[in-house]
Motif scaffolding. Structure first.
Motif, PDB file in Angstrom:
ATOM      1  N   MET A   1       0.816  -1.188   0.000  1.00  0.00           N
ATOM      2  CA  MET A   1       0.000   0.000   0.000  1.00  0.00           C
ATOM      3  C   MET A   1       0.867   1.263   0.000  1.00  0.00           C
ATOM      4  O   MET A   1       0.542   2.222  -0.694  1.00  0.00           O
ATOM      5  CB  MET A   1      -0.887  -0.056   1.234  1.00  0.00           C
ATOM      6  CG  MET A   1      -2.020   0.881   1.190  1.00  0.00           C
ATOM      7  SD  MET A   1      -3.023   0.499  -0.211  1.00  0.00           S
ATOM      8  CE  MET A   1      -4.600   0.697   0.394  1.00  0.00           C
ATOM      9  N   ARG A   2       1.907   1.201   0.773  1.00  0.00           N
ATOM     10  CA  ARG A   2       2.792   2.362   0.831  1.00  0.00           C
ATOM     11  C   ARG A   2       3.462   2.598  -0.528  1.00  0.00           C
ATOM     12  O   ARG A   2       3.669   3.731  -0.918  1.00  0.00           O
ATOM     13  CB  ARG A   2       3.876   2.158   1.891  1.00  0.00           C
ATOM     14  CG  ARG A   2       3.365   2.248   3.285  1.00  0.00           C
ATOM     15  CD  ARG A   2       4.509   2.126   4.245  1.00  0.00           C
ATOM     16  NE  ARG A   2       4.030   1.737   5.554  1.00  0.00           N
ATOM     17  CZ  ARG A   2       4.794   1.377   6.536  1.00  0.00           C
ATOM     18  NH1 ARG A   2       6.095   1.322   6.362  1.00  0.00           N
ATOM     19  NH2 ARG A   2       4.284   1.063   7.684  1.00  0.00           N
ATOM     20  N   ARG A   3       3.782   1.496  -1.186  1.00  0.00           N
ATOM     21  CA  ARG A   3       4.434   1.618  -2.485  1.00  0.00           C
ATOM     22  C   ARG A   3       3.512   2.308  -3.488  1.00  0.00           C
ATOM     23  O   ARG A   3       3.949   3.160  -4.255  1.00  0.00           O
ATOM     24  CB  ARG A   3       4.813   0.245  -3.040  1.00  0.00           C
ATOM     25  CG  ARG A   3       5.968  -0.374  -2.324  1.00  0.00           C
ATOM     26  CD  ARG A   3       6.318  -1.697  -2.932  1.00  0.00           C
ATOM     27  NE  ARG A   3       7.356  -2.347  -2.169  1.00  0.00           N
ATOM     28  CZ  ARG A   3       7.764  -3.562  -2.376  1.00  0.00           C
ATOM     29  NH1 ARG A   3       7.204  -4.286  -3.317  1.00  0.00           N
ATOM     30  NH2 ARG A   3       8.714  -4.087  -1.640  1.00  0.00           N
ATOM     31  N   ILE A   4       2.241   1.927  -3.467  1.00  0.00           N
ATOM     32  CA  ILE A   4       1.274   2.532  -4.389  1.00  0.00           C
ATOM     33  C   ILE A   4       1.116   4.011  -4.072  1.00  0.00           C
ATOM     34  O   ILE A   4       1.089   4.862  -4.967  1.00  0.00           O
ATOM     35  CB  ILE A   4      -0.087   1.800  -4.315  1.00  0.00           C
ATOM     36  CG1 ILE A   4       0.086   0.360  -4.830  1.00  0.00           C
ATOM     37  CG2 ILE A   4      -1.125   2.532  -5.152  1.00  0.00           C
ATOM     38  CD1 ILE A   4      -1.126  -0.499  -4.635  1.00  0.00           C
ATOM     39  N   ALA A   5       1.036   4.363  -2.826  1.00  0.00           N
ATOM     40  CA  ALA A   5       0.894   5.763  -2.423  1.00  0.00           C
ATOM     41  C   ALA A   5       2.139   6.552  -2.803  1.00  0.00           C
ATOM     42  O   ALA A   5       2.045   7.682  -3.314  1.00  0.00           O
ATOM     43  CB  ALA A   5       0.645   5.852  -0.922  1.00  0.00           C
ATOM     44  N   ALA A   6       3.297   5.963  -2.593  1.00  0.00           N
ATOM     45  CA  ALA A   6       4.548   6.636  -2.940  1.00  0.00           C
ATOM     46  C   ALA A   6       4.657   6.813  -4.455  1.00  0.00           C
ATOM     47  O   ALA A   6       5.076   7.868  -4.945  1.00  0.00           O
ATOM     48  CB  ALA A   6       5.735   5.841  -2.407  1.00  0.00           C
ATOM     49  N   LEU A   7       4.247   5.782  -5.197  1.00  0.00           N
ATOM     50  CA  LEU A   7       4.284   5.849  -6.651  1.00  0.00           C
ATOM     51  C   LEU A   7       3.316   6.919  -7.167  1.00  0.00           C
ATOM     52  O   LEU A   7       3.652   7.695  -8.066  1.00  0.00           O
ATOM     53  CB  LEU A   7       3.936   4.478  -7.240  1.00  0.00           C
ATOM     54  CG  LEU A   7       4.041   4.364  -8.758  1.00  0.00           C
ATOM     55  CD1 LEU A   7       5.461   4.653  -9.216  1.00  0.00           C
ATOM     56  CD2 LEU A   7       3.590   2.994  -9.220  1.00  0.00           C
ATOM     57  N   ALA A   8       2.121   6.978  -6.589  1.00  0.00           N
ATOM     58  CA  ALA A   8       1.133   7.984  -7.002  1.00  0.00           C
ATOM     59  C   ALA A   8       1.647   9.393  -6.684  1.00  0.00           C
ATOM     60  O   ALA A   8       1.491  10.306  -7.489  1.00  0.00           O
ATOM     61  CB  ALA A   8      -0.199   7.728  -6.299  1.00  0.00           C
ATOM     62  N   LEU A   9       2.242   9.553  -5.517  1.00  0.00           N
ATOM     63  CA  LEU A   9       2.796  10.845  -5.145  1.00  0.00           C
ATOM     64  C   LEU A   9       3.939  11.243  -6.082  1.00  0.00           C
ATOM     65  O   LEU A   9       4.034  12.391  -6.541  1.00  0.00           O
ATOM     66  CB  LEU A   9       3.287  10.804  -3.694  1.00  0.00           C
ATOM     67  CG  LEU A   9       3.848  12.112  -3.134  1.00  0.00           C
ATOM     68  CD1 LEU A   9       2.761  13.177  -3.137  1.00  0.00           C
ATOM     69  CD2 LEU A   9       4.392  11.897  -1.742  1.00  0.00           C
ATOM     70  N   LEU A  10       4.791  10.306  -6.397  1.00  0.00           N
ATOM     71  CA  LEU A  10       5.905  10.548  -7.308  1.00  0.00           C
ATOM     72  C   LEU A  10       5.407  10.936  -8.704  1.00  0.00           C
ATOM     73  O   LEU A  10       5.926  11.858  -9.326  1.00  0.00           O
ATOM     74  CB  LEU A  10       6.791   9.298  -7.388  1.00  0.00           C
ATOM     75  CG  LEU A  10       8.072   9.426  -8.215  1.00  0.00           C
ATOM     76  CD1 LEU A  10       8.975  10.488  -7.624  1.00  0.00           C
ATOM     77  CD2 LEU A  10       8.793   8.105  -8.273  1.00  0.00           C
TER      78      LEU A  10
END
Length: 94
Positions: A1-10
């Motif tokens: 989940m954190r990866r998806i959020a980080a990817l979306a933010l990036l």
């Protein structure tokens, strides 16, 4: 989940960098306009001067060519006269 959020933010941040920055409104001051006008006038004067110099040089070249042609013609005429006189028999003077 954190990866998806980080990817979306990036991705959101990188999309912001790709957007073109609107040009800021540039206000030319009176001195800037005068400087531009002065530069254009100077460029125009230089162009006129160069054109006049080129015209004078072409005229001088034409005059020089004409003088050279006249000198060559005169030389050829003199050579023909000398050749003609050399072929005539010598006059007897008594």
């Amino acid at each position: 989940m954190r990866r998806i959020a980080a990817l979306a933010l990036l991705m959101a941040l990188s999309a912001g960098w790709r957007m073109p920055i609107e040009a800021q409104e540039t206000v030319m001051s009176k001195s800037d306009r005068q400087a531009d006008k002065s530069a254009r006038d100077q460029q125009k004067a230089l162009y006129k001067y160069q054109k006049k110099q080129q015209k004078a040089q072409e005229k001088a070249q034409r005059i020089s060519d004409k003088q050279q042609r006249k000198a060559a013609k005169k030389y050829e005429k003199e050579q023909r006269r000398l050749l003609k006189n050399a072929q005539l028999p010598a006059k007897h003077t008594l």
